[in-house]
Design an enzyme around this catalytic site. Structure first.
Site, PDB file in Angstrom:
ATOM      1  N   GLY A 242       0.824  -1.205   0.000  1.00 55.98           N
ATOM      2  CA  GLY A 242       0.000   0.000   0.000  1.00 55.98           C
ATOM      3  C   GLY A 242       0.856   1.251   0.000  1.00 55.98           C
ATOM      4  O   GLY A 242       1.980   1.255  -0.501  1.00 55.98           O
ATOM      5  N   SER A 243       0.350   2.309   0.588  1.00 55.91           N
ATOM      6  CA  SER A 243       1.048   3.598   0.605  1.00 55.91           C
ATOM      7  C   SER A 243       2.169   3.595   1.626  1.00 55.91           C
ATOM      8  O   SER A 243       2.180   2.790   2.569  1.00 55.91           O
ATOM      9  CB  SER A 243       0.059   4.720   0.930  1.00 55.91           C
ATOM     10  N   GLY A 247       2.507   2.052   5.428  1.00 54.37           N
ATOM     11  CA  GLY A 247       3.667   1.252   5.794  1.00 54.37           C
ATOM     12  C   GLY A 247       4.356   1.734   7.050  1.00 54.37           C
ATOM     13  O   GLY A 247       4.848   0.933   7.855  1.00 54.37           O
ATOM     14  N   GLU A 264       5.785  -3.667   0.812  1.00 53.71           N
ATOM     15  CA  GLU A 264       5.905  -3.228  -0.578  1.00 53.71           C
ATOM     16  C   GLU A 264       5.005  -2.013  -0.730  1.00 53.71           C
ATOM     17  O   GLU A 264       3.775  -2.120  -0.797  1.00 53.71           O
ATOM     18  CB  GLU A 264       5.492  -4.338  -1.546  1.00 53.71           C
ATOM     19  N   CYS A 298       2.180   0.145  -8.538  1.00 53.47           N
ATOM     20  CA  CYS A 298       3.278   0.559  -7.659  1.00 53.47           C
ATOM     21  C   CYS A 298       4.554   0.768  -8.461  1.00 53.47           C
ATOM     22  O   CYS A 298       5.477   1.435  -7.998  1.00 53.47           O
ATOM     23  CB  CYS A 298       3.488  -0.465  -6.553  1.00 53.47           C
TER      24      CYS A 298
END
Length: 511
Positions: A242-243, A247, A264, A298
């Site tokens: 995610g963002s 994270g 990730e 991403c």
């Protein structure tokens, strides 16, 4: 689409989910509305899991782990092989569902399911290759070795843009390593998660009862459910996609209880175009990497450094590509750009473009596009922004199709700018100069987990460990030796002699 609401995706979605084995009662009467970004229409009303539900799912997964770890790894691999077979048999249906719920074009929906199949193949082979080392020891008549053991419950938190592949990257590896899995998908894509869970249930049934109940759990809901997964001491590893903002929260919580994290996160990915680059190849690669999936990968290309000597040759052609690209219903053949996931993504894109103008950027594209009069869907023309310096929104990731283009003169300076932002999953250089290519992939070059030459930053393959988002030092859930993140290592020493080495002069009275 030529007419507004000329068809209904809800009925087709229900048919697909039913054919894949999802119980009809899971699609109605819930408090969460699942919508398609293609039309904005409601597809189903799913039920969020409560905190009590989450606690029970995690408890079952922990109990299942205690049994699953006892099966030989190749036997565990047999379950993943069966999952791969179910995915192959239902690739068209699941890929179609990915397109409907996430807004991907048909080829990308199918491609995501193919990644699931690929990682199953990889994991089946891995189940016979969980090797440890034999280590030279300083002690006579001793043998020292390392062994690898299952870790426990693996938590998976996935994002909307790859609604099913991310789970598979984690689950296939975790299962052959001897772990159980609990999955919290994005609240924006619950239907593809239900479908995937149903296909796994079919594989488990074919496994003929050798897998314990609760081996793979699914938790639907918002942030609170995800927080429970992160906070539970019975979950020693959480893989979150995610963002970077997400994270930071997840990473800190896991570190607080000494749990492992695979993160990730967002990628403000960049490419460098040198004077020797093949501009035809570069044009195709840049256009696809920046515009494909409506900039919602991403690994989407977001920053482009173009040498001043070729700037006027490449950038006008890029603008032409941006102006002519097909935008519309991603289910129709010939469409390259589908919708943004929702209004929040559209608003974030417009805010970034406004900020770019404030920093002197010249914006081409970026406007909302009318597709069939669907006012609840958010289609946009990809934006190309010419800007003199890397500042403001260029230094932040916006999850939308925005490409910031900047000229440069010195390659070392371009690499320094390339590395200057904190985010970064992937990177590229376009050059026919061997020295420039080797510099870019060296320790002096790109600081991203992926560094490519003459290919765009998107499209990581299953076999590579990916490298992860550079700000976290995290790694991808699959490829290379990343399986070690799902296991714990032990060093074993065996004394096969009759003596025990002691410090000089030490004696015991043994009677």
């Amino acid at each position: 689409m030529s007419q507004a609401h000329s068809f209904s995706l809800a009925a087709e979605t229900t048919d697909i989910l039913t054919s894949l084995g999802v119980a009809p009662e899971r699609l109605r009467g819930g408090t969460r509305t699942a919508r398609s970004p293609i039309t904005g229409e409601a597809l189903a009303q799913v039920h969020d899991d409560t905190q009590a539900d989450a606690t029970a799912v995690i408890a079952r997964a922990h109990a299942a782990f205690l049994q699953w770890r006892l099966l030989p790894a190749p036997k565990r691999g047999e379950l993943v092989r069966l999952l791969g077979e179910e995915l192959r048999a239902n690739k068209a249906a699941l890929g179609r569902l990915v397109s409907i719920e996430a807004g991907k074009i048909v080829s990308e929906g199918l491609g995501e399911v193919q990644e699931m199949i690929d990682i199953c193949d990889f994991a089946v082979g891995l189940s016979r290759q969980l090797y440890g080392l034999t280590i030279a020891t300083e002690r006579a008549e001793h043998r020292m070795m390392e062994t690898w053991h299952p870790l426990g419950v693996t938590g998976v938190i996935s994002a909307f843009n790859f609604p099913v592949a991310v789970w598979a990257w984690n689950a296939a590896i975790a299962l052959v390593c001897g772990n159980s899995v609990v999955w919290k998908p994005s609240e924006k894509t619950p239907l593809t998660a239900l479908a995937t869970d149903a296909l796994l249930a079919r594989a488990l049934q074919r496994f003929r009862g050798e897998a314990p109940d609760g081996l793979a759990g699914l938790l639907l809901g918002g942030r609170a459910v995800g927080e429970m997964l992160v906070d539970d001491a019975r979950v020693p590893l959480v893989s979150a996609t995610g963002s970077t903002a997400m994270g930071r929260v997840v990473g800190a919580c896991l570190a607080g209880r000494f749990a492992r994290a695979i993160l990730e996160l967002g990628g403000n990915n960049a490419a460098i175009v040198t004077p020797t680059a093949d501009l035809d190849l570069t044009l195709r690669a840049v256009a696809f990497a920046a515009m494909g999936t409506a900039g919602q990968r991403c690994t989407s290309l977001r920053r482009l450094f173009v040498h001043a000597d070729v700037y006027e040759q490449l950038v006008p052609r890029l603008k032409q590509a941006y102006a002519s690209v097909a935008i519309g219903n991603p289910l129709e053949q010939g469409t390259l750009i589908g919708p943004l996931i929702d209004r929040g993504a559209y608003d974030a894109m417009q805010d970034a473009l406004s900020a770019a103008k404030d920093h002197g950027g010249r914006v081409f594209g970026g406007e909302r596009v009318s597709v069939g009069g669907l006012n609840e869907a958010y289609y946009v023309r990809p934006a190309l922004v010419e800007i003199a310096a890397q500042a403001g929104p260029v230094e932040r990731e916006t999850f939308a199709p925005i490409l910031y283009v900047m000229p440069y003169r010195d390659l070392d300076a371009a690499i320094e700018l390339h590395n200057a932002v904190p985010q970064g999953l992937s990177s590229s250089i376009f050059t026919n100069d061997l020295r420039e290519a080797e510099l870019f992939v060296s320790s002096r070059g790109s600081d991203c987990g992926i560094a490519n030459v003459n290919i765009g930053p998107s499209g990581a393959e299953i076999g590579g460990a990916f490298g992860g988002e550079k700000e976290t030092g995290g790694g991808r859930e699959s490829g290379s030796d990343s399986w070690k993140a799902y296991m714990r290592r032990a060093t074993n020493t065996v004394n096969y002699g009759r003596s025990l080495p002691l410090a000089q002069g030490v004696k015991f009275d043994l009677g």
